[in-house]
Design a protein around this motif. Sequence first.
Motif, PDB file in Angstrom:
ATOM      1  N   SER A 128      17.130  26.351  43.065  1.00 19.45           N
ATOM      2  CA  SER A 128      17.904  26.912  43.968  1.00 19.45           C
ATOM      3  C   SER A 128      18.547  25.854  44.993  1.00 19.45           C
ATOM      4  O   SER A 128      19.404  26.044  45.632  1.00 19.45           O
ATOM      5  N   GLU A 129      17.604  24.786  45.183  1.00 18.67           N
ATOM      6  CA  GLU A 129      17.901  24.024  46.445  1.00 18.67           C
ATOM      7  C   GLU A 129      18.541  22.671  45.920  1.00 18.67           C
ATOM      8  O   GLU A 129      19.289  22.011  46.533  1.00 18.67           O
ATOM      9  N   GLU A 130      18.300  22.494  44.444  1.00 21.00           N
ATOM     10  CA  GLU A 130      18.632  21.067  44.068  1.00 21.00           C
ATOM     11  C   GLU A 130      19.834  20.978  42.887  1.00 21.00           C
ATOM     12  O   GLU A 130      20.267  20.110  42.738  1.00 21.00           O
ATOM     13  N   LEU A 131      19.828  22.265  42.146  1.00 19.41           N
ATOM     14  CA  LEU A 131      21.044  22.196  41.275  1.00 19.41           C
ATOM     15  C   LEU A 131      22.405  21.970  41.771  1.00 19.41           C
ATOM     16  O   LEU A 131      22.791  22.503  42.871  1.00 19.41           O
ATOM     17  N   GLU A 132      23.170  21.017  41.047  1.00 21.99           N
ATOM     18  CA  GLU A 132      24.433  20.867  41.396  1.00 21.99           C
ATOM     19  C   GLU A 132      25.494  22.004  41.149  1.00 21.99           C
ATOM     20  O   GLU A 132      26.391  22.269  42.114  1.00 21.99           O
ATOM     21  N   ASP A 133      25.122  22.869  40.368  1.00 21.48           N
ATOM     22  CA  ASP A 133      26.001  23.991  39.986  1.00 21.48           C
ATOM     23  C   ASP A 133      25.497  25.087  41.100  1.00 21.48           C
ATOM     24  O   ASP A 133      24.426  25.793  40.801  1.00 21.48           O
TER      25      ASP A 133
END
Length: 193
Positions: A128-133
């Motif tokens: 939730s914190e790191e995905l680019e999407d």
Amino acid sequence: MLGLKLPTDPRWVNIVEKNIEDILTDHAWCEQKASSTAISLIVSFPEYTDLIEEMIALVKEEISHFKMVHDKIIENGWVLGRDRKDDYVMQIVQFFPKGGSRTTQLVHRLLYAALIEARSCERFRLLSEELEDKELAEFYRKLMVSEANHYTMFLGFARQYGDRKEVDQKWNDLLSFEAKVMKDLGKHQSIHG
């Protein structure tokens, strides 16, 4: 809050981003297995009425999560892939010795379930914190909250049914063991691996 002794290496998200189809398939099967675990607890321990009530609700929630993930797979034009072995779970469930009283067996199963939910929650937080999407990141943020509730529910039942001091010691020992398992994982496009 989760008590995990070894956090997931944030670089795991890079593996996930290159393999979204695989991670969604693995995630869908994790949700199905969580539903199956709740059903198994109902079948195995029907005399624990308060547990049964929570497991009925959990079956509904986990199968709805399965559908949510399956919908994401369909939205991307993919189909649900085949289930794969979960090396993480296979190693974790070997920790406690087999046998013992029904209560001991129940406590062990509840602790395993709590740990698996805690690790899932930690991984979902990272996604939730790191995905680019950002849409997929938000999807995982919502699921993270559910997983945290499941973790605390399972741990709470273990403490309710077992001796609190003994259960807390087993939980701490299981967390230490899980940290050793995690040292060799985090390199694959799976929720736990």
